[in-house]
Design an enzyme around this catalytic site. Structure first.
Site, PDB file in Angstrom:
ATOM      1  N   ARG A  11       5.011  -3.266  -4.818  1.00 54.02           N
ATOM      2  CA  ARG A  11       4.460  -4.397  -3.760  1.00 54.02           C
ATOM      3  C   ARG A  11       2.992  -4.192  -3.618  1.00 54.02           C
ATOM      4  NH1 ARG A  11       4.248  -4.536   2.162  1.00 54.02           N
ATOM      5  NH2 ARG A  11       3.501  -6.878   2.548  1.00 54.02           N
ATOM      6  N   HIS A  32      -2.471 -10.780   1.926  1.00 56.52           N
ATOM      7  CA  HIS A  32      -2.308  -9.759   3.038  1.00 56.52           C
ATOM      8  C   HIS A  32      -3.653  -9.528   3.384  1.00 56.52           C
ATOM      9  CE1 HIS A  32      -0.289  -5.431   3.231  1.00 56.52           C
ATOM     10  NE2 HIS A  32      -1.265  -5.361   3.911  1.00 56.52           N
ATOM     11  N   GLU A  48       2.788  -9.717   7.370  1.00 58.52           N
ATOM     12  CA  GLU A  48       2.469  -9.655   8.897  1.00 58.52           C
ATOM     13  C   GLU A  48       1.817 -10.662   9.472  1.00 58.52           C
ATOM     14  OE1 GLU A  48       0.829  -5.563   9.112  1.00 58.52           O
ATOM     15  OE2 GLU A  48       2.638  -4.576   8.457  1.00 58.52           O
ATOM     16  N   ASN A  84       8.486  -4.525   7.752  1.00 63.55           N
ATOM     17  CA  ASN A  84       7.602  -3.370   7.877  1.00 63.55           C
ATOM     18  C   ASN A  84       8.005  -2.693   9.255  1.00 63.55           C
ATOM     19  OD1 ASN A  84       6.538  -4.437   5.656  1.00 63.55           O
ATOM     20  ND2 ASN A  84       4.816  -4.865   6.306  1.00 63.55           N
ATOM     21  N   TYR A 105       7.259   0.935  11.489  1.00 65.19           N
ATOM     22  CA  TYR A 105       6.482   2.241  11.791  1.00 65.19           C
ATOM     23  C   TYR A 105       6.875   3.153  13.002  1.00 65.19           C
ATOM     24  CZ  TYR A 105       3.480   0.849   7.674  1.00 65.19           C
ATOM     25  OH  TYR A 105       3.072   0.500   6.502  1.00 65.19           O
ATOM     26  N   GLU A 152       7.257  -1.959   3.965  1.00 65.26           N
ATOM     27  CA  GLU A 152       6.543  -0.963   4.268  1.00 65.26           C
ATOM     28  C   GLU A 152       7.262   0.236   5.344  1.00 65.26           C
ATOM     29  OE1 GLU A 152       2.696  -1.833   5.956  1.00 65.26           O
ATOM     30  OE2 GLU A 152       2.535  -3.658   4.655  1.00 65.26           O
TER      31      GLU A 152
END
Ligand code: IFM
Length: 446
Positions: free
Chosen positions: A80, A124, A169, A295, A297, A355
């Site tokens: 990606r 992005h 995002e 994504n 985290y 991600e």
């Protein structure tokens, strides 16, 4: 341990790694590339750590063959990356820069030769500066400019590339860029942030149409970011705050895509009059995606600041978990719980974790980087992802963030997320222990 993780997933599960153009490419003046909002922002004093910029970054523009070879040697099956809009259409609309397209053509060729499936993201965060000068994402015309750009890229690469992401995002684009000003273009205007969020979603919908028109077999989706919201206690006011956080951060982008409307709770919170929504917009935004990128985290613990602490029961969650150098708590259960919740709420299509990864203070010692903390982070999150899959989430693949250390936006080069260490003085790439673990895991697959 290495192959026991991969055995949790089916044999057709896609194993990948991810990067983004401005974070790795450098070569900002090469071959007719135009200026992006991140060039302007990072060159503005005080905007990034130590005034660092993506001017050189990992010099991937010139070293992509070496980087593809590294991926091939790791056994990575899918990559990606993102395409830099200012390389393709330097002014944002109009004239197409063939040399910019040629670069991604070479990259795709190299990937396919190496047996790696490309999963490009069209946006992005590197908006062409002329579009920002004209008004940026708060302007509706930017969504149409994006569709024009999507068509150009689709027509050039669509004979070989089938898997696409429109936007990375959207929360970060609108909120960090236009409300909080931490990211380019660094504006602080809540009204603009709301307009930007709608136009970014509209761009996603129009971009999907453009890609599908150019590539009949295209598989297209969007990538959204989510920090899992956890109430500090079981107190009703904390739970309410947590739901509001979820509505503002996640539902704001997912409800329009899957339900065709913005969440009332967050619309009310923002006091948004929705004047930017034109007839037909929500149908464009909610036209079905083929796949969805998540994504993940960390988590955010939410509490209702308005209630006196003494009135509430004890917190039900511990806030003192280990953190990465980003300051983010390590909370793998949040990945499982997030995926399960989103799948319950929206009946998701094929899902990729696009991600997931961690920044740690890595050091090269005698040519090696001993990052067992990163390996453990990845193992624990993969185990949580497998739990979500076993609970019914249609999980199709996983992309580590990131293939290599890179420019972490306003945080500059201090945050190292890579499986591969990059020495920014010499551009030497060094596989970290986590990269060797990833390779061992992938080679142990059945
Ligand atoms: O580096 C970023 C990436 O560009 C977008 N998602 C989060 C990563 C870590 O902050």
């Amino acid at each position: 341990m290495a192959d026991s993780i991969s055995s949790l997933f089916p044999s057709d599960f896609v194993w990948g790694a991810a990067t983004a153009a401005y974070q790795i490419e450098g070569a900002v003046d090469a071959d007719g590339r135009g200026e992006s909002i991140w060039d302007r922002f990072s060159h503005t004093p005080g905007r990034t750590l130590n005034g660092e910029t993506g001017d050189v970054a990992c010099d991937h523009y010139h070293r992509f063959r070496e980087d593809v070879t590294i991926m091939r040697d790791l056994g990575v099956e899918a990559y990606r990356f993102s395409i830099a809009w200012p390389r393709i259409i330097p002014d944002g609309t109009g004239r197409v820069n063939q040399a910019g397209l040629d670069f991604y053509d070479r990259l795709v060729h190299e990937l396919l030769e190496a047996g790696i499936t490309p999963f490009p993201t069209l946006y992005h965060w590197d908006l062409p500066q002329p579009l920002e000068d004209a008004g940026g994402w708060p302007l509706r015309a930017t969504a149409h400019a994006f569709a024009e750009y999507a068509a150009v890229v689709g027509e050039r690469l669509g004979d070989r590339v089938k898997d696409w992401w429109t936007i990375n995002e959207p929360w970060c684009v609108a909120e960090l860029g236009y409300r909080y000003g931490d990211h380019a273009p660094g504006r602080h205007d809540p009204h603009d942030a709301l307009a930007a969020s709608h136009h970014v979603l509209l761009a996603h919908g129009l971009g999907m149409q453009a890609l599908r028109a150019a590539i009949p077999a295209a598989q297209v989706g969007i990538v959204t970011n989510h920090d899992f919201r956890v109430p500090r206690s079981d107190h009703v006011s904390d739970r309410r705050a947590s739901e509001l956080g979820h509505a503002v951060n996640s539902r704001w982008y997912l409800d329009p895509i899957y339900l065709g409307e913005y969440p009332e709770l967050a619309v009310h919170h923002h006091r948004w009059d929705q004047e930017q929504i034109f007839p037909g917009d929500m149908e464009i935004i909610s036209s079905p995606v083929d796949h969805h990128g998540i994504n993940y985290y960390t988590r955010t613990i939410e509490r209702d600041e308005g209630v006196d602490d003494l009135e509430r029961p004890q917190p039900i969650v511990e806030a003192a978990l280990p953190r990465t150098t980003m300051g983010w708590e390590i909370y793998p259960d949040g990945l499982r719980d997030l995926l399960v919740r989103l799948n319950n709420d929206y009946n998701l299509p094929s899902v990729y974790i696009t991600e997931n990864g961690a920044a740690f203070p890595d050091e090269v010692i005698d040519g090696e980087v001993h990052d067992s903390n990163r390996t453990e982070f990845l193992q624990r999150h993969l185990a949580a992802a497998a739990e979500a899959m076993n609970a019914g989430v249609p999980l199709s693949g996983y992309f580590v963030w990131s293939l290599m250390d890179n420019f972490e936006w306003a945080r500059g080069y201090g945050q190292r997320f890579g499986l591969v260490h990059v020495d920014y003085d010499t551009q030497k790439r060094t596989l970290k222990d986590s990269a060797n673990w990833y390779r061992a895991m992938l080679s142990g697959r059945t």
